[in-house]
Design a protein around this motif. Structure first.
Motif, short mmCIF file in Angstrom:
data_model
loop_
_atom_site.label_atom_id
_atom_site.label_comp_id
_atom_site.label_asym_id
_atom_site.label_seq_id
_atom_site.Cartn_x
_atom_site.Cartn_y
_atom_site.Cartn_z
N GLU A 7 8.87 5.01 0.76
CA GLU A 7 10.09 5.20 1.55
C GLU A 7 10.51 3.84 2.09
OE1 GLU A 7 9.83 8.17 4.57
OE2 GLU A 7 8.71 9.55 3.28
N ASP A 8 11.76 3.75 2.56
CA ASP A 8 12.21 2.53 3.20
C ASP A 8 11.49 2.36 4.54
OD1 ASP A 8 13.94 2.26 1.11
OD2 ASP A 8 15.76 2.70 2.24
N VAL A 9 10.93 1.20 4.77
CA VAL A 9 10.29 0.87 6.04
C VAL A 9 11.03 -0.33 6.60
CG1 VAL A 9 8.15 0.23 7.21
CG2 VAL A 9 8.07 1.72 5.20
N LYS A 10 11.59 -0.16 7.78
CA LYS A 10 12.50 -1.15 8.35
C LYS A 10 11.92 -2.57 8.37
CE LYS A 10 15.72 -1.57 12.18
NZ LYS A 10 16.18 -0.98 13.40
N THR A 11 10.69 -2.74 8.78
CA THR A 11 10.13 -4.08 8.92
C THR A 11 9.48 -4.60 7.64
OG1 THR A 11 8.10 -3.12 9.76
CG2 THR A 11 9.73 -3.82 11.39
N LEU A 12 9.25 -3.72 6.65
CA LEU A 12 8.53 -4.14 5.46
C LEU A 12 9.39 -4.30 4.22
CD1 LEU A 12 5.29 -2.00 5.81
CD2 LEU A 12 5.61 -4.40 6.38
N GLY A 13 10.16 -3.29 3.88
CA GLY A 13 10.98 -3.36 2.68
C GLY A 13 11.54 -2.02 2.27
N LYS A 14 12.09 -1.98 1.07
CA LYS A 14 12.74 -0.78 0.56
C LYS A 14 11.81 0.01 -0.35
CE LYS A 14 17.38 -2.09 1.21
NZ LYS A 14 17.75 -1.36 2.37
N GLY A 24 -6.10 -3.29 7.18
CA GLY A 24 -6.15 -2.31 8.26
C GLY A 24 -4.82 -1.61 8.46
N TYR A 25 -3.73 -2.37 8.38
CA TYR A 25 -2.38 -1.79 8.55
C TYR A 25 -2.11 -0.79 7.42
CZ TYR A 25 2.67 -1.61 9.31
OH TYR A 25 3.96 -1.20 9.55
N ALA A 26 -2.54 -1.14 6.23
CA ALA A 26 -2.32 -0.24 5.10
C ALA A 26 -3.14 1.04 5.26
CB ALA A 26 -2.69 -0.94 3.80
N ARG A 27 -4.43 0.92 5.58
CA ARG A 27 -5.31 2.08 5.68
C ARG A 27 -5.01 2.95 6.89
NH1 ARG A 27 -10.55 -0.57 5.90
NH2 ARG A 27 -9.49 -2.41 5.22
N ASN A 28 -4.58 2.34 8.01
CA ASN A 28 -4.41 3.10 9.25
C ASN A 28 -2.98 3.54 9.53
OD1 ASN A 28 -7.15 2.87 9.92
ND2 ASN A 28 -6.81 0.81 10.72
N ALA A 29 -2.00 2.90 8.92
CA ALA A 29 -0.61 3.24 9.24
C ALA A 29 0.20 3.66 8.02
CB ALA A 29 0.06 2.06 9.93
N ILE A 30 0.22 2.85 7.00
CA ILE A 30 1.13 3.12 5.88
C ILE A 30 0.65 4.29 5.01
CG2 ILE A 30 2.14 2.14 3.79
CD1 ILE A 30 2.18 -0.54 5.21
N ILE A 31 -0.58 4.27 4.57
CA ILE A 31 -1.08 5.31 3.67
C ILE A 31 -1.19 6.67 4.36
CG2 ILE A 31 -3.03 6.02 2.21
CD1 ILE A 31 -3.38 3.01 1.52
N PRO A 32 -1.73 6.78 5.59
CA PRO A 32 -1.79 8.11 6.23
C PRO A 32 -0.42 8.72 6.52
CG PRO A 32 -3.26 6.58 7.34
CD PRO A 32 -2.46 5.79 6.38
N LYS A 33 0.58 7.89 6.80
CA LYS A 33 1.93 8.40 7.08
C LYS A 33 2.73 8.64 5.80
CE LYS A 33 2.34 6.21 11.59
NZ LYS A 33 3.06 5.20 12.37
N LYS A 34 2.08 8.41 4.65
CA LYS A 34 2.70 8.60 3.34
C LYS A 34 3.95 7.74 3.16
CE LYS A 34 0.57 12.91 2.28
NZ LYS A 34 -0.75 12.44 2.41
N LEU A 35 3.93 6.54 3.74
CA LEU A 35 5.01 5.59 3.56
C LEU A 35 4.77 4.72 2.32
CD1 LEU A 35 5.46 4.39 7.25
CD2 LEU A 35 6.86 6.04 6.00
N GLY A 36 3.52 4.69 1.85
CA GLY A 36 3.20 3.89 0.69
C GLY A 36 1.87 4.29 0.10
N ILE A 37 1.61 3.78 -1.11
CA ILE A 37 0.34 4.01 -1.78
C ILE A 37 -0.21 2.68 -2.25
CG2 ILE A 37 0.78 6.38 -2.52
CD1 ILE A 37 1.63 5.30 -5.23
N GLU A 38 -1.51 2.65 -2.50
CA GLU A 38 -2.14 1.42 -2.95
C GLU A 38 -1.62 1.05 -4.34
OE1 GLU A 38 -6.57 -0.52 -3.47
OE2 GLU A 38 -6.35 1.50 -2.66
N ALA A 39 -1.41 -0.23 -4.59
CA ALA A 39 -0.83 -0.70 -5.84
C ALA A 39 -1.92 -0.88 -6.89
CB ALA A 39 -0.06 -1.98 -5.62
N THR A 40 -2.47 0.22 -7.39
CA THR A 40 -3.44 0.16 -8.47
C THR A 40 -2.68 0.07 -9.79
OG1 THR A 40 -3.51 2.56 -8.69
CG2 THR A 40 -5.10 1.55 -7.18
N ALA A 41 -3.39 -0.20 -10.87
CA ALA A 41 -2.75 -0.31 -12.19
C ALA A 41 -2.07 1.00 -12.57
CB ALA A 41 -3.79 -0.70 -13.23
N ASN A 42 -2.71 2.12 -12.28
CA ASN A 42 -2.15 3.43 -12.60
C ASN A 42 -0.87 3.69 -11.80
OD1 ASN A 42 -2.08 5.84 -13.96
ND2 ASN A 42 -3.52 6.87 -12.58
#
Length: 148
Positions: A7-14, A24-42
């Protein structure tokens, strides 16, 4: 950690962007809120396929709008309006009435919000009404206003 934004996140990007954030920001804020996923090859491959599909759909919509605009050039809508003494008109013709007449006479549906009338038609005659079918395509519809 690299993250793909869902999703669009105001401070991060589109949505769809790949960004680098603290672990820590990714594991505690972005991924649990379903704003983003880890950029794995798949996940990167899924993103690539999704973008290709969206581009294909957008291209198909553009082509459909161009075809509809070409067919609309030949269409003509006749709308009636009451007149008083001396040919003065009563009322006006709005985009809603034009859309309804187009549906009845040409058997095609068009959204009244796509008709770009600067102001309602208040006189008799033939008018060219622009129709915004797509952000890149604008068709013209001929509207003839006659006395009832």
């Amino acid at each position: 950690m690299k993250i793909i934004l869902l999703e669009d996140v105001k401070t991060l990007g589109k949505k769809g962007q790949v960004i680098d954030v603290a672990d820590g920001y990714a594991r505690n804020a972005i991924i649990p809120k379903k704003l983003g996923i880890e950029a794995t090859a798949n996940n990167m491959n899924d993103l690539k396929l999704k973008k290709a599909n969206e581009d294909k759909v957008a291209k198909e919509l553009l082509e459909a709008a161009k075809d509809f605009a070409d067919k609309m050039k030949d269409d003509k809508v006749v709308v009636t309006m009451k007149a008083g003494e001396g040919g003065r008109t009563f009322g006006s013709i709005s985009s809603k009435e034009i859309a309804q007449a187009y549906k009845e006479q040409c058997k095609k549906e068009i959204d009244k919000k796509k008709l770009k009338l600067d102001e309602p038609i208040r006189s008799f005659g033939t008018f060219e009404v622009p129709v915004k079918l797509h952000p890149q395509v604008t068709g013209m519809l001929r509207v003839q206003v006659v006395e009832k």
